[in-house]
Design an enzyme around this catalytic site. Structure first.
Site, PDB file in Angstrom:
ATOM      1  N   TYR A 149      -1.200  -7.268   8.132  1.00 55.39           N
ATOM      2  CA  TYR A 149      -2.175  -6.750   7.200  1.00 55.39           C
ATOM      3  C   TYR A 149      -2.226  -5.336   7.327  1.00 55.39           C
ATOM      4  O   TYR A 149      -2.428  -4.491   8.101  1.00 55.39           O
ATOM      5  CB  TYR A 149      -3.552  -7.532   7.728  1.00 55.39           C
ATOM      6  CG  TYR A 149      -4.797  -7.002   6.675  1.00 55.39           C
ATOM      7  CD1 TYR A 149      -4.536  -7.393   5.349  1.00 55.39           C
ATOM      8  CD2 TYR A 149      -5.590  -6.165   6.991  1.00 55.39           C
ATOM      9  CE1 TYR A 149      -5.701  -6.992   4.417  1.00 55.39           C
ATOM     10  CE2 TYR A 149      -6.536  -5.877   6.108  1.00 55.39           C
ATOM     11  CZ  TYR A 149      -6.788  -6.329   4.860  1.00 55.39           C
ATOM     12  OH  TYR A 149      -7.783  -5.985   4.072  1.00 55.39           O
ATOM     13  N   ASP A 244       1.546   1.351  10.869  1.00 57.85           N
ATOM     14  CA  ASP A 244       0.012   1.082  10.704  1.00 57.85           C
ATOM     15  C   ASP A 244      -0.647   1.026  12.094  1.00 57.85           C
ATOM     16  O   ASP A 244      -0.599   0.022  12.587  1.00 57.85           O
ATOM     17  CB  ASP A 244       0.073  -0.106   9.793  1.00 57.85           C
ATOM     18  CG  ASP A 244      -1.381  -0.301   9.241  1.00 57.85           C
ATOM     19  OD1 ASP A 244      -2.469   0.352   9.726  1.00 57.85           O
ATOM     20  OD2 ASP A 244      -1.822  -1.139   8.518  1.00 57.85           O
ATOM     21  N   LYS A 272     -10.499   2.862  11.895  1.00 62.82           N
ATOM     22  CA  LYS A 272     -11.091   2.196  12.827  1.00 62.82           C
ATOM     23  C   LYS A 272     -11.551   3.158  13.999  1.00 62.82           C
ATOM     24  O   LYS A 272     -12.622   3.930  13.834  1.00 62.82           O
ATOM     25  CB  LYS A 272     -10.499   1.024  13.290  1.00 62.82           C
ATOM     26  CG  LYS A 272     -10.091  -0.074  12.329  1.00 62.82           C
ATOM     27  CD  LYS A 272      -9.805  -1.278  12.566  1.00 62.82           C
ATOM     28  CE  LYS A 272      -9.743  -2.207  11.465  1.00 62.82           C
ATOM     29  NZ  LYS A 272      -8.493  -2.887  11.030  1.00 62.82           N
TER      30      LYS A 272
END
Ligand SMILES: *Cc1c(COP(=O)(O)O)cnc(C)c1O
Length: 438
Positions: A149, A244, A272
């Site tokens: 994702y 990522d 995050k």
């Protein structure tokens, strides 16, 4: 033995009110708990390793806001940094020295990160990195891997893991086919497929985009030969490697997964943890590539609240605590004991599972086979997972509510939390077996 029934009256009431005004009652789909059923969780407060719902039920929190809270809830240094910034204003739309401090810290921690730009979310970071890769190479195509994702940019919502997996809708409605036409999807951990696509279409490929440790189909570590291929094949064809690390950055190691894996990507995406619990994202890498970004170059990217002072304060405070205390070995040790304990508890109950873990990210997959890719993840027994989730919640442990998500651990989680999670897991695994055996 089964846990007490939880009083979830207020969460149910809040959900009813929410559903009237918010699609599905939530601002991000997985929070609706549709994959596991049962009453939703409305959070009231958090402290260290714990989160309380609005009915006063306390849980050991293994969601941790989906990754950012590596120091647990309400770390005093993070709160102090936010308070200090709060007194000086919320946002200016002007550069601040703290943004430079954060960028400097990031570039020191990640060897290939020469220049970095802050944005507001992981989605934005990846979307921008892909744009820069296309602008730099002048090529259209991007390779991603099934089950990974990368946020919800249109062209990346193709076999996109977690939410998409859980809802059985790997391709979102509202995305014209043409928008995804330049996205090529390959199986994770399949070096031969990667080599083959470069042999056929190498000249059109701008970038390979990958989670260096997959976390969004549940935790799937990269195979050695997969990493080797990522390190060599895109470069040989003039394509960029974009890691990522929105989930893995400063979570699996200081810097990110690329440090222990020995990868030097052209571009890295972060989010995050580097925002300490406030909205943030970052993308950066080679100076020549980032030199294409406006105002230096022709690739446009901007943001009213980018480099937001509160996010920067929370992120800097979090990273400074991590840099000073270097908790990664201790975290790895404790989370490792937890994973081993979970595997043993499942074996004792006669339930086949794979507890897959990298650092403080782990998933209990309900399957007898190791999970190396998206197809294997999809073969897991999601009913067994749902029953496990519910019993863990009754026993005071909050897991991410989907088989295809990573659970997280923090520095606030101690030996007593290891014990608490294992004490909850033993009856929860027995429940799964009882349900299976009828
Ligand atoms: C969470 C995540 C994103 C998206 O970040 P948001 O802040 O939710 O937009 C992108 N990539 C990975 C690997 C993630 O885990």
């Amino acid at each position: 033995m089964s846990g007490r029934e939880l009083d979830l009256t207020r969460s149910r009431e809040a959900m009813a009110a929410a559903e009237a005004v918010i699609p599905g009652g939530v601002n991000s789909p997985v929070r609706a708990l549709r994959a596991v059923g049962g009453a939703p969780f409305f959070a009231d407060r958090g402290e260290g390793p714990f989160v309380w719902d609005v009915d006063g039920n306390r849980c050991v929190d293994l969601i941790l806001s989906w990754g950012p809270l590596i120091l647990g809830h309400r770390h005093p240094e993070v709160l102090a940094a936010i308070r200090d910034q709060l007194e000086r204003g919320l946002t200016y739309g002007m550069p601040t020295r703290e943004e430079v401090d954060l960028a400097t810290l990031l570039t020191r921690a990640l060897p290939g990160l020469e220049k970095v730009r802050l944005v507001n979310s992981g989605t934005e970071a990846v979307m921008s990195a892909v744009r820069v890769a296309r602008g730099f190479t002048g090529r259209p195509k991007v390779i991603k891997f099934a089950g990974c994702y990368h946020g919800h940019a249109d062209h990346l919502l193709v076999k996109a893991g977690s939410g998409a997996l859980t809802f059985g809708a790997p391709d979102s409605a509202g995305v014209p086919e043409e928008f995804a036409a330049h996205t090529l999807t390959l199986p994770y951990n399949d070096p031969a497929a990667l080599r083959e696509v470069f042999r056929v279409a190498g000249r059109d490929i701008a970038a390979v985009l990958v989670e260096p440790v997959a976390g969004n189909m549940g935790v799937v570590p990269p195979a050695h030969d997969f990493i080797e291929t990522l390190a060599t094949v895109p470069a040989a064809h003039g394509a960029l490697l974009i890691l990522d690390e929105v989930m893995t950055g400063f979570r699996v190691a200081w810097g990110g997964a690329q440090v222990p894996l020995g990868l030097r990507p052209d571009l890295t995406c972060l989010g995050k943890v580097i925002g300490g619990g406030l909205p943030v994202g970052a993308y950066g890498g080679r100076a020549d590539v980032m030199g294409k970004v406006a105002p230096l170059g022709p690739v446009y990217q901007a943001g009213t609240l980018s480099g937001n002072p509160l996010s920067v304060a929370a992120g800097l405070a979090t990273l400074r605590v991590l840099e000073r205390t270097r908790p990664y070995d201790a975290l790895d040790d404790r989370c490792g004991r937890l994973a081993e304990g979970l595997q043993a508890a499942a074996a004792e109950a006669g339930v086949p599972v794979q507890v897959q873990r990298v650092g403080t990210m782990f998933t209990v997959f309900f399957t007898a086979e190791p999970v190396r890719d998206y197809d294997a993840a999809r073969r897991c027994d999601t009913k067994a997972f749902a029953s496990f989730f519910q019993e863990m919640r009754r026993q005071g442990v909050l897991l991410p509510p989907s088989q295809f998500e990573a659970a997280f651990w923090s520095t606030a989680h101690g030996d007593s939390e290891v014990e608490a999670v294992l004490a909850a897991a033993r009856p929860a695994f027995r429940k799964v077996r009882e349900a299976r055996d009828g």
